[in-house]
Design a protein around this motif. Structure first.
Motif, PDB file in Angstrom:
ATOM      1  N   TYR A 144       0.845  -1.209   0.000  1.00 16.38           N
ATOM      2  CA  TYR A 144       0.000   0.000   0.000  1.00 16.38           C
ATOM      3  C   TYR A 144       0.876   1.253   0.000  1.00 16.38           C
ATOM      4  O   TYR A 144       0.620   2.208  -0.745  1.00 16.38           O
ATOM      5  N   SER A 145       1.929   1.243   0.841  1.00 15.83           N
ATOM      6  CA  SER A 145       2.761   2.444   0.973  1.00 15.83           C
ATOM      7  C   SER A 145       3.521   2.722  -0.322  1.00 15.83           C
ATOM      8  O   SER A 145       3.645   3.878  -0.742  1.00 15.83           O
ATOM      9  N   LEU A 146       4.010   1.658  -0.941  1.00 14.63           N
ATOM     10  CA  LEU A 146       4.719   1.848  -2.218  1.00 14.63           C
ATOM     11  C   LEU A 146       3.764   2.398  -3.259  1.00 14.63           C
ATOM     12  O   LEU A 146       4.104   3.324  -4.006  1.00 14.63           O
ATOM     13  N   TYR A 147       2.550   1.851  -3.307  1.00 15.37           N
ATOM     14  CA  TYR A 147       1.576   2.304  -4.304  1.00 15.37           C
ATOM     15  C   TYR A 147       1.221   3.779  -4.078  1.00 15.37           C
ATOM     16  O   TYR A 147       1.188   4.584  -5.020  1.00 15.37           O
ATOM     17  N   ILE A 148       0.980   4.121  -2.802  1.00  9.42           N
ATOM     18  CA  ILE A 148       0.594   5.512  -2.506  1.00  9.42           C
ATOM     19  C   ILE A 148       1.706   6.471  -2.900  1.00  9.42           C
ATOM     20  O   ILE A 148       1.487   7.482  -3.576  1.00  9.42           O
ATOM     21  N   ASN A 149       2.947   6.148  -2.487  1.00  7.44           N
ATOM     22  CA  ASN A 149       4.047   7.090  -2.671  1.00  7.44           C
ATOM     23  C   ASN A 149       4.625   7.104  -4.085  1.00  7.44           C
ATOM     24  O   ASN A 149       5.097   8.129  -4.547  1.00  7.44           O
ATOM     25  N   LEU A 150       4.591   5.943  -4.732  1.00  8.60           N
ATOM     26  CA  LEU A 150       5.231   5.895  -6.054  1.00  8.60           C
ATOM     27  C   LEU A 150       4.239   6.023  -7.204  1.00  8.60           C
ATOM     28  O   LEU A 150       4.616   6.377  -8.307  1.00  8.60           O
ATOM     29  N   VAL A 151       2.987   5.711  -6.972  1.00  8.00           N
ATOM     30  CA  VAL A 151       2.029   5.733  -8.079  1.00  8.00           C
ATOM     31  C   VAL A 151       0.895   6.741  -7.843  1.00  8.00           C
ATOM     32  O   VAL A 151       0.745   7.706  -8.579  1.00  8.00           O
ATOM     33  N   TYR A 152       0.134   6.537  -6.764  1.00  5.85           N
ATOM     34  CA  TYR A 152      -1.120   7.267  -6.615  1.00  5.85           C
ATOM     35  C   TYR A 152      -0.945   8.782  -6.568  1.00  5.85           C
ATOM     36  O   TYR A 152      -1.643   9.512  -7.275  1.00  5.85           O
ATOM     37  N   VAL A 153      -0.015   9.275  -5.752  1.00  2.00           N
ATOM     38  CA  VAL A 153       0.106  10.740  -5.615  1.00  2.00           C
ATOM     39  C   VAL A 153       0.710  11.386  -6.863  1.00  2.00           C
ATOM     40  O   VAL A 153       0.689  12.603  -7.016  1.00  2.00           O
ATOM     41  N   ARG A 154       1.262  10.532  -7.735  1.00  2.00           N
ATOM     42  CA  ARG A 154       1.854  11.093  -8.967  1.00  2.00           C
ATOM     43  C   ARG A 154       0.900  11.021 -10.149  1.00  2.00           C
ATOM     44  O   ARG A 154       1.202  11.483 -11.229  1.00  2.00           O
ATOM     45  N   THR A 155      -0.222  10.330  -9.928  1.00  2.00           N
ATOM     46  CA  THR A 155      -1.169  10.183 -11.025  1.00  2.00           C
ATOM     47  C   THR A 155      -2.128  11.365 -11.026  1.00  2.00           C
ATOM     48  O   THR A 155      -2.725  11.680 -10.003  1.00  2.00           O
ATOM     49  N   ASP A 156      -2.212  12.044 -12.149  1.00  2.00           N
ATOM     50  CA  ASP A 156      -3.161  13.160 -12.229  1.00  2.00           C
ATOM     51  C   ASP A 156      -3.673  13.225 -13.658  1.00  2.00           C
ATOM     52  O   ASP A 156      -2.916  13.493 -14.587  1.00  2.00           O
ATOM     53  N   GLN A 157      -4.926  12.975 -13.841  1.00  2.00           N
ATOM     54  CA  GLN A 157      -5.485  12.980 -15.189  1.00  2.00           C
ATOM     55  C   GLN A 157      -5.655  14.427 -15.659  1.00  2.00           C
ATOM     56  O   GLN A 157      -6.136  15.279 -14.899  1.00  2.00           O
ATOM     57  N   ALA A 158      -5.222  14.704 -16.913  1.00  2.00           N
ATOM     58  CA  ALA A 158      -5.348  16.065 -17.451  1.00  2.00           C
ATOM     59  C   ALA A 158      -6.823  16.414 -17.557  1.00  2.00           C
ATOM     60  O   ALA A 158      -7.664  15.557 -17.780  1.00  2.00           O
ATOM     61  N   ILE A 159      -7.093  17.725 -17.398  1.00  2.00           N
ATOM     62  CA  ILE A 159      -8.473  18.182 -17.530  1.00  2.00           C
ATOM     63  C   ILE A 159      -8.912  17.952 -18.984  1.00  2.00           C
ATOM     64  O   ILE A 159      -8.082  17.824 -19.883  1.00  2.00           O
ATOM     65  N   TYR A 160     -10.226  17.933 -19.197  1.00  2.00           N
ATOM     66  CA  TYR A 160     -10.753  17.620 -20.536  1.00  2.00           C
ATOM     67  C   TYR A 160     -10.089  18.481 -21.619  1.00  2.00           C
ATOM     68  O   TYR A 160     -10.160  19.719 -21.561  1.00  2.00           O
ATOM     69  N   PRO A 161      -9.479  17.854 -22.626  1.00  2.00           N
ATOM     70  CA  PRO A 161      -8.945  18.652 -23.743  1.00  2.00           C
ATOM     71  C   PRO A 161     -10.115  19.253 -24.556  1.00  2.00           C
ATOM     72  O   PRO A 161     -11.126  18.578 -24.754  1.00  2.00           O
ATOM     73  N   VAL A 162      -9.987  20.479 -24.948  1.00  2.00           N
ATOM     74  CA  VAL A 162     -11.079  21.139 -25.700  1.00  2.00           C
ATOM     75  C   VAL A 162     -10.569  21.499 -27.101  1.00  2.00           C
ATOM     76  O   VAL A 162      -9.508  22.128 -27.241  1.00  2.00           O
ATOM     77  N   TYR A 163     -11.307  21.070 -28.126  1.00  2.00           N
ATOM     78  CA  TYR A 163     -10.929  21.323 -29.535  1.00  2.00           C
ATOM     79  C   TYR A 163     -11.956  22.289 -30.145  1.00  2.00           C
ATOM     80  O   TYR A 163     -13.153  22.172 -29.874  1.00  2.00           O
ATOM     81  N   LEU A 164     -11.451  23.195 -30.958  1.00  2.00           N
ATOM     82  CA  LEU A 164     -12.341  24.210 -31.557  1.00  2.00           C
ATOM     83  C   LEU A 164     -12.220  24.190 -33.084  1.00  2.00           C
ATOM     84  O   LEU A 164     -11.114  24.234 -33.628  1.00  2.00           O
TER      85      LEU A 164
END
Lengths: 282, 330
Positions: B32-52
């Motif tokens: 759990y600690s490895l996942y939290i520190n090495l993966v979870y806190v570094r994962t951030d999905q980009a906000i919706y890309p908008v095309y015009l």
């Protein structure tokens, strides 16, 4: 020591296991409780040892009605050997016994190593895990557990099960020794030899009813056909003849050159059991 | 009595060691600690890309986050993933082009966000409430989730597997003819598993929230750990004694893990809202742990009263089941 009067027990509404049984067991007596599977002997033993509750009728142990006396004091005074040698397989025999002994006062406990020695337990296995023991060795540890607190009342369920003939003789001797010390023994078994050799009295239980209670000797005598078979030699030929036992009073009148053997036709305890119950001990 | 209880504890600890439960706890903690520190806190999905699509460039002052495309095919191809949003400005009024995500509320948010980028100066910056950085929020969130899962599922399984071992060996019924109370037999297991859970909760919190934040939430977390650990241990105890074999227990465990715990996670950690979840007892236990992790007020007095009553009832049920097990044939 044990007094049971009109004992009734049911597992649910339609499954009556005991139909009003009566018996008493005196102090220092070895009482055999014999019956086929499903006859109600385990149920009776469970009620007596306080495992099963909710019976009707009167049951008293140590002079007290058991309904009110299943407390720590009661359990300190009984020793129970179960049909199977239930032990912690990951612990050694010694650790098992030390663990169970810890529930009893120190002054009541026997020296476990001395007790195991008395039961002819192999010393080099004493600290090995139970998982490596043979059935006979497990049975010895279980017997030690039943005896280690010098109980006043011993419940033994198939004590010689899993033992070789020498082990069975040893266990019978130990049970005899316990009786000499004043211990009362309630013995449940299928083994007719154990019952015959050990028990002062036996009760036959079938379908939740006691068919008869008496000493093994009386039961065999009362159910004997009073006949005797004589093996003899006459004119170089081996012959045998069955006569009434009373005929022996006048001596052996049949013509013979040599008497080889005289056998009474006394039934075995198992024969008597079948006679009373119509069933074998399965 | 003291010596007897100590013997029970010692034996249960030996059983716990032989069942490899402690190893499982240490393994879970590391994982759990490895996942939290090495993966979870570094994962951030980009906000919706908008095309015009605005070949005539009729809309001025658009946000720099908008990506221009040249034709309708290109716009449709970029917005086919159910995440990106397209704006077709070839007509009189801009039209939104996107593939539905499956959730109306999400699609409304996507639309509002895309349109807001057409006139960026008019939007008001959101007020930041609380002191959690995004990373700390993620840490608190995932720590509460893992702690709940560990206590609810792994602890439950651990006690049951130890007890099944004793049941198979037949030794439970031996205790029925010994001068030891059945309550002590249950207490000894509860205390050991509770201690293991408390140590786990302490380490998981301190390792993943850090010393300062960790110690500030620890008292509340440990209180919730005590409640959940005892409840789950008693449920595990009851199931292990009541069910005839481990196979049936495994089926029950799957039902428990999937059908009972999953809705709690979905409502507690995502934007899904189901009113009926308020009647789900595990939801309240999970939210109590989550609130404890976020230093929020944890539970009303009625919550604690219900927890205590539940523990008493579960204890009585476990006691009765144990008595029945002792009376069974070999």
């Amino acid at each position: 020591m044990i007094e049971v009067k009109d004992l009734i027990f049911s597992y649910g509404k339609d499954k009556q296991a005991l139909h009003g049984i009566d018996f008493t067991v005196g102090k220092g007596e070895i009482f055999g409780f014999l019956g086929p599977n499903g006859s109600g002997k385990s149920t009776t033993q469970k009620i007596l040892t306080g495992i099963l509750k909710g019976h009707n009728g009167h049951v008293s142990l140590f002079g007290k009605n058991i309904t009110n006396s299943y407390n720590k004091e009661f359990f300190k005074n009984i020793g129970v050997l179960f049909e199977y040698p239930y032990l912690y397989a990951n612990l050694s025999g010694l650790d098992n016994l030390n663990y169970f002994a810890s529930f009893y006062p120190k002054e009541q406990r026997q020296d476990i190593e001395v007790l195991l020695d008395r039961l002819a337990f192999k010393k080099d296995y004493i600290k090995k895990p139970v998982s490596s023991y043979s059935k006979g060795m497990r049975q010895r540890v279980s017997m030690a557990r039943a005896l280690m607190t010098s109980p006043k009342l011993l419940f033994l369920d198939e004590p010689t099960s899993g033992l070789d003939p020498a082990g069975a003789v040893l266990f019978r001797n130990i049970i005899e020794e316990e009786r000499k010390k004043g211990t009362t023994v309630f013995l449940t078994t299928h083994n007719m030899l154990d019952a015959d050799l050990l028990c002062d009295r036996v009760a036959f239980i079938v379908n939740g009813n006691i068919a008869v209670i008496d000493t093994p000797k009386n039961l065999k005598m009362q159910n004997s056909n009073q006949k005797i078979v004589i093996d003899y030699m006459l004119n170089g030929k081996r012959e045998n003849k069955m006569i009434e036992a009373s005929e022996l009073k006048q001596g052996i009148s049949l013509p013979h050159d040599e008497i080889i053997s005289i056998h009474s036709q006394e039934p075995s305890l198992e024969d008597v059991f079948i006679q009373y119950t119509g069933r074998g001990l399965l | 009595m003291g010596y007897s209880f100590f013997s029970l504890l010692k034996k249960d600890f030996t059983m716990m060691l032989s069942s490899k439960f402690l190893l499982l706890i240490v393994g879970s903690l590391i994982l759990y600690s490895l996942y939290i520190n090495l993966v979870y806190v570094r994962t951030d999905q980009a906000i919706y890309p908008v095309y015009l699509l605005d070949p005539a460039e009729s809309i001025e002052n658009i946000s720099g986050q908008i990506i221009r495309v040249d034709n309708m095919e290109e716009l449709q191809s970029h917005t086919s993933d159910g995440y990106a949003v397209g704006i077709d400005a070839t007509g009189a009024a801009p039209k939104i082009i996107m593939t539905a995500s499956g959730l109306d509320s999400t699609d409304h948010t996507r639309t509002a966000y895309a349109l807001s980028l057409l006139s960026p100066g008019q939007s008001t910056p959101a007020e930041v409430i609380g002191q959690n950085s995004k990373e700390m929020k993620s840490r608190r969130e995932i720590t509460s989730e893992f702690l709940f899962f560990e206590l609810a599922a792994v602890g439950f399984l651990g006690l049951a597997s130890t007890l099944f071992e004793e049941k198979y060996m037949g030794v439970i019924r031996i205790h029925g003819v010994m001068p030891i109370s059945k309550s002590l037999f249950i207490f000894s297991k509860l205390i050991l598993f509770l201690l293991a859970d408390l140590v786990f909760a302490f380490l998981l919190t301190v390792i993943n929230l850090g010393l300062e934040a960790g110690f500030s939430v620890l008292p509340a977390i440990l209180v919730q750990t005590v409640i959940l650990s005892i409840i789950m241990a008693l449920v595990g105890f009851f199931c292990a004694v009541w069910l005839p074999d481990f196979k049936q227990f495994s089926l029950l465990y799957i039902v428990f893990a999937i059908f009972i715990t999953t809705p709690v996670f979905l409502v507690g950690q995502t934007s899904i809202t189901w009113n009926w979840i308020n009647y789900h007892p595990m939801y309240h236990l999970f939210m109590a742990i989550k609130n404890a992790c976020f230093e929020m007020p944890v539970g009303e007095p009625v919550y604690y009263i219900i927890c205590v009553v539940s523990i008493v009832v579960l204890f009585l049920v476990a006691h009765k089941t144990l008595t029945r097990e002792m009376a069974k044939e070999g």
